[in-house]
Scaffold this motif. Structure first.
Motif, mmCIF file in Angstrom:
data_model
loop_
_atom_site.group_PDB
_atom_site.id
_atom_site.type_symbol
_atom_site.label_atom_id
_atom_site.label_comp_id
_atom_site.label_asym_id
_atom_site.label_seq_id
_atom_site.Cartn_x
_atom_site.Cartn_y
_atom_site.Cartn_z
ATOM 1 N N GLY A 265 -8.603 38.051 -8.176
ATOM 2 C CA GLY A 265 -8.183 37.541 -9.882
ATOM 3 C C GLY A 265 -6.752 37.183 -9.886
ATOM 4 N N PHE A 266 -6.307 36.285 -10.601
ATOM 5 C CA PHE A 266 -5.057 35.730 -10.988
ATOM 6 C C PHE A 266 -3.969 36.720 -10.813
ATOM 7 C CE2 PHE A 266 -1.410 34.161 -13.308
ATOM 8 C CZ PHE A 266 -1.228 33.034 -12.745
ATOM 9 N N TYR A 267 -4.056 37.756 -11.593
ATOM 10 C CA TYR A 267 -3.149 38.950 -11.915
ATOM 11 C C TYR A 267 -3.025 39.861 -10.696
ATOM 12 C CZ TYR A 267 -1.722 36.919 -16.249
ATOM 13 O OH TYR A 267 -1.016 36.294 -17.265
ATOM 14 N N ARG A 268 -4.071 39.869 -9.774
ATOM 15 C CA ARG A 268 -3.929 40.792 -8.524
ATOM 16 C C ARG A 268 -3.082 40.041 -7.593
ATOM 17 N NH1 ARG A 268 -6.796 44.771 -9.853
ATOM 18 N NH2 ARG A 268 -8.802 44.575 -11.143
ATOM 19 N N VAL B 296 -3.865 37.653 -22.963
ATOM 20 C CA VAL B 296 -4.802 37.509 -21.566
ATOM 21 C C VAL B 296 -5.909 38.529 -21.581
ATOM 22 C CG1 VAL B 296 -2.869 36.546 -20.290
ATOM 23 C CG2 VAL B 296 -3.046 38.639 -20.300
ATOM 24 N N VAL B 297 -6.290 38.912 -22.771
ATOM 25 C CA VAL B 297 -7.626 39.740 -22.986
ATOM 26 C C VAL B 297 -8.439 38.720 -23.255
ATOM 27 C CG1 VAL B 297 -8.575 41.416 -24.488
ATOM 28 C CG2 VAL B 297 -6.230 41.891 -23.649
ATOM 29 N N PRO B 298 -9.592 38.662 -22.462
ATOM 30 C CA PRO B 298 -10.685 37.426 -22.579
ATOM 31 C C PRO B 298 -11.267 37.698 -23.853
ATOM 32 C CG PRO B 298 -10.636 38.169 -20.304
ATOM 33 C CD PRO B 298 -9.583 39.034 -21.151
ATOM 34 N N CYS B 299 -11.421 36.325 -24.510
ATOM 35 C CA CYS B 299 -12.297 36.652 -25.951
ATOM 36 C C CYS B 299 -13.255 35.383 -25.766
ATOM 37 C CB CYS B 299 -11.579 36.463 -26.946
ATOM 38 S SG CYS B 299 -10.389 34.951 -27.211
ATOM 39 N N PRO B 300 -14.280 35.460 -26.832
ATOM 40 C CA PRO B 300 -15.314 34.465 -26.728
ATOM 41 C C PRO B 300 -14.554 33.275 -27.458
ATOM 42 C CG PRO B 300 -16.029 36.570 -27.646
ATOM 43 C CD PRO B 300 -14.699 36.690 -27.516
ATOM 44 N N VAL B 301 -15.064 32.091 -27.009
ATOM 45 C CA VAL B 301 -14.612 30.885 -28.037
ATOM 46 C C VAL B 301 -15.964 30.406 -28.390
ATOM 47 C CG1 VAL B 301 -13.483 28.603 -27.730
ATOM 48 C CG2 VAL B 301 -12.769 30.599 -26.196
ATOM 49 N N ALA C 162 -8.167 23.174 -32.871
ATOM 50 C CA ALA C 162 -8.756 22.813 -31.739
ATOM 51 C C ALA C 162 -8.809 23.843 -30.531
ATOM 52 C CB ALA C 162 -7.744 21.525 -31.125
ATOM 53 N N GLY C 163 -8.380 25.200 -31.007
ATOM 54 C CA GLY C 163 -8.266 25.873 -30.112
ATOM 55 C C GLY C 163 -7.148 26.106 -29.242
ATOM 56 N N THR C 164 -6.978 26.944 -28.327
ATOM 57 C CA THR C 164 -5.567 26.966 -27.610
ATOM 58 C C THR C 164 -5.615 27.445 -26.357
ATOM 59 O OG1 THR C 164 -4.986 29.408 -28.406
ATOM 60 C CG2 THR C 164 -4.032 27.958 -29.886
ATOM 61 N N LEU C 165 -6.862 27.784 -25.709
ATOM 62 C CA LEU C 165 -7.013 27.957 -24.619
ATOM 63 C C LEU C 165 -6.245 27.152 -23.404
ATOM 64 C CD1 LEU C 165 -9.192 30.167 -23.040
ATOM 65 C CD2 LEU C 165 -10.481 28.111 -22.660
ATOM 66 N N ILE C 166 -5.843 27.603 -22.673
ATOM 67 C CA ILE C 166 -4.894 26.918 -21.553
ATOM 68 C C ILE C 166 -4.693 27.670 -20.359
ATOM 69 C CG2 ILE C 166 -2.712 27.505 -22.576
ATOM 70 C CD1 ILE C 166 -1.917 24.420 -22.257
ATOM 71 N N GLY C 167 -4.461 26.960 -19.299
ATOM 72 C CA GLY C 167 -4.001 27.709 -18.054
ATOM 73 C C GLY C 167 -2.505 27.372 -17.667
ATOM 74 N N ASP D 74 -11.124 30.221 -11.229
ATOM 75 C CA ASP D 74 -11.436 30.655 -9.631
ATOM 76 C C ASP D 74 -10.225 31.429 -9.342
ATOM 77 O OD1 ASP D 74 -9.301 28.844 -9.819
ATOM 78 O OD2 ASP D 74 -10.169 27.311 -8.370
ATOM 79 N N GLY D 75 -9.336 32.054 -10.310
ATOM 80 C CA GLY D 75 -8.234 32.877 -9.942
ATOM 81 C C GLY D 75 -6.929 32.013 -9.442
ATOM 82 N N SER D 76 -7.162 30.723 -9.668
ATOM 83 C CA SER D 76 -5.869 29.933 -9.274
ATOM 84 C C SER D 76 -4.969 29.605 -10.551
ATOM 85 C CB SER D 76 -6.267 28.699 -8.666
ATOM 86 O OG SER D 76 -7.110 27.758 -9.649
ATOM 87 N N THR D 77 -5.383 29.829 -11.709
ATOM 88 C CA THR D 77 -4.424 29.696 -12.924
ATOM 89 C C THR D 77 -4.467 30.751 -13.601
ATOM 90 O OG1 THR D 77 -5.911 28.836 -14.306
ATOM 91 C CG2 THR D 77 -4.861 27.250 -13.045
ATOM 92 N N ASP D 78 -3.464 31.146 -14.673
ATOM 93 C CA ASP D 78 -3.464 32.182 -15.715
ATOM 94 C C ASP D 78 -4.355 31.599 -16.779
ATOM 95 O OD1 ASP D 78 -2.980 34.045 -17.518
ATOM 96 O OD2 ASP D 78 -1.282 33.358 -18.216
ATOM 97 N N ILE D 79 -5.208 32.176 -17.626
ATOM 98 C CA ILE D 79 -5.857 31.788 -18.630
ATOM 99 C C ILE D 79 -5.624 32.497 -19.978
ATOM 100 C CG2 ILE D 79 -8.336 31.387 -19.476
ATOM 101 C CD1 ILE D 79 -9.101 31.240 -16.576
ATOM 102 N N THR D 80 -5.097 31.874 -20.946
ATOM 103 C CA THR D 80 -4.408 32.461 -21.973
ATOM 104 C C THR D 80 -4.986 31.632 -23.420
ATOM 105 O OG1 THR D 80 -2.470 32.661 -23.264
ATOM 106 C CG2 THR D 80 -2.374 31.295 -21.301
ATOM 107 N N ALA D 81 -5.064 32.520 -24.432
ATOM 108 C CA ALA D 81 -5.234 31.832 -25.677
ATOM 109 C C ALA D 81 -4.229 32.641 -26.710
ATOM 110 C CB ALA D 81 -6.852 31.950 -26.342
ATOM 111 N N HIS D 82 -3.832 31.766 -27.867
ATOM 112 C CA HIS D 82 -3.076 32.475 -28.722
ATOM 113 C C HIS D 82 -3.726 33.758 -29.565
ATOM 114 C CE1 HIS D 82 -0.443 29.035 -27.994
ATOM 115 N NE2 HIS D 82 0.048 29.196 -29.017
ATOM 116 N N VAL D 83 -3.126 34.750 -30.035
ATOM 117 C CA VAL D 83 -3.798 35.689 -30.705
ATOM 118 C C VAL D 83 -3.848 35.724 -32.101
ATOM 119 C CG1 VAL D 83 -3.561 38.350 -30.647
ATOM 120 C CG2 VAL D 83 -2.913 37.301 -28.777
ATOM 121 N N ALA D 84 -5.080 36.099 -32.522
ATOM 122 C CA ALA D 84 -5.118 36.017 -34.191
ATOM 123 C C ALA D 84 -4.408 37.457 -34.432
ATOM 124 C CB ALA D 84 -6.474 36.196 -34.624
ATOM 125 N N MET D 85 -3.161 37.305 -35.024
ATOM 126 C CA MET D 85 -2.536 38.451 -35.046
ATOM 127 C C MET D 85 -2.672 39.414 -36.201
ATOM 128 S SD MET D 85 -0.502 38.366 -32.365
ATOM 129 C CE MET D 85 0.711 39.649 -32.681
#
Ligand SMILES: C[S@@+](CC[C@H](N)C(=O)[O-])C[C@H]1O[C@@H](n2cnc3c(N)ncnc32)[C@H](O)[C@@H]1O
Length: 317
Positions: A19-22, A130-135, A214-219, A231-242
């Motif tokens: 994984g990316f963060y390892r 970076v806590v994965p969530c469903p889209v 449009a959502g915020t999922l990005i690498g 594939d572990g080559s990018t970070d994957i993040t989406a803004h948080v519903a605070m």
């Protein structure tokens, strides 16, 4: 790779064996945060965290998603007497000052047993994004889960649909509109609140009245925003519903700094004449402070605090 639920592919890409963060370069190898990467900013950010610890009567700080211990190292340098512990998915960084504790975590919304007590402030800076969530995506008639291939799968239902209705209602969706279901982030935040009385999650995010259609999922890779790769080559993040996290106090980082009394005045012009090096240092500190408060940048980040931000002088818990 065959299409899988996006949340599973996301978790594997960040926290799986490769994984990316390892990877050895850590988050700082790819992007800067308030805690690392911008000279002078981390030090001020650390002083804000310490000011908060004092306000809530904390005698120790545990950081979830500690990267390679950059913020912990600054906290230690600023106040060596503060007991500190980091939690992340890698082994204890060799650069971490002796005396700072470290706990290895599985990653994502899963957490190990945390060494917290009634005097712990738990801090999680840019963890929840970076806590994965469903889209889910509107197909013209229904909301459907997005798969890792981008194709649409099953119709949104159950707790995820309940969450969407409550926290991300869309009056007149058009095909392609997306909803990032914050339920796993809410659960991750609440899991921390269940074991610690003071929890601060800081992240970029949005509130119910202003969700991004449009959502915020990005690498991210090498400091550049990119298409997320699973594939572990990018970070994957989406803004948080605070606002769905359930925090007792929700305020912007700019306001938090203000309320904590983190202010850096311009150095006096006299200093430029009498001690130019000190003047330049003062200017650099002032610039770092402005950077941390910038409404369109770090200042617009949200602080989700599980307790009130007590007034100065309030007796500790
Ligand atoms: C975006 S980085 C932020 C790093 C650091 N907090 C900073 O501000 O520079 C997110 C970090 O959270 C870590 N992380 C993700 N899930 C975690 C978990 N369940 N427990 C501990 N760390 C986690 C990642 O490995 C990564 O180091």
């Amino acid at each position: 790779m065959s299409a899988r639920p996006l949340i599973d592919a996301w978790a594997e890409a960040l926290y799986g064996t490769h994984g990316f963060y390892r990877q050895s370069d850590g988050p700082a190898g790819h992007f800067a945060t308030a805690g690392q990467g911008v000279p002078g900013v981390g030090e001020l950010f650390a002083s804000a965290v310490l000011a908060l610890a004092d306000r809530v009567g904390a005698t120790n700080i545990l950081e979830v998603g500690a990267g390679r211990g950059e913020l912990l190292t600054l906290l230690h340098a600023t106040r060596p007497s503060m007991r500190l512990t980091g939690v992340d998915v890698v082994a204890r960084p060799s650069t971490l000052p002796a005396g700072i504790g470290w706990v290895v975590s599985p990653g994502g919304r899963s957490l190990p047993a945390l060494p917290v007590d009634a005097q712990t402030l738990v801090v999680a800076n840019e963890w929840l994004d970076v806590v994965p969530c469903p889209v889910a995506q509107w197909d013209g008639a229904l909301w459907r889960f997005v798969l890792s291939s981008g194709a649409l799968g099953a119709v949104l239902s159950g707790p995820e649909e309940d969450w969407r209705r409550r926290w991300w209602p869309v009056d007149e969706p058009v095909p392609g509109d997306r909803v990032e279901i914050g339920l796993p982030r809410d659960q991750a935040y609440q899991a921390l609140c269940a074991v610690a009385s003071a929890v601060l999650a800081i992240d970029y995010g949005h509130l119910r009245d202003d969700r991004p259609v449009a959502g915020t999922l990005i690498g991210y890779r090498d400091g550049v925003a990119t298409t997320p790769c699973f594939d572990g080559s990018t970070d994957i993040t989406a803004h948080v519903a605070m606002d769905s996290l359930g925090a007792a106090t929700l305020l912007t980082q700019r306001d938090a700094l203000e309320q904590l009394g983190i202010r850096v005045p311009n150095p006096s012009l006299d200093l430029a004449r009498t001690a130019p090096a000190d003047y330049l240092k003062g200017l650099a500190r002032r610039t770092a402070w402005a950077f941390l408060r910038e409404p369109a940048g770090l200042g617009g980040f949200w602080w989700a605090l599980s307790c009130p931000l007590a007034e100065p002088g309030t007796p500790p818990r």
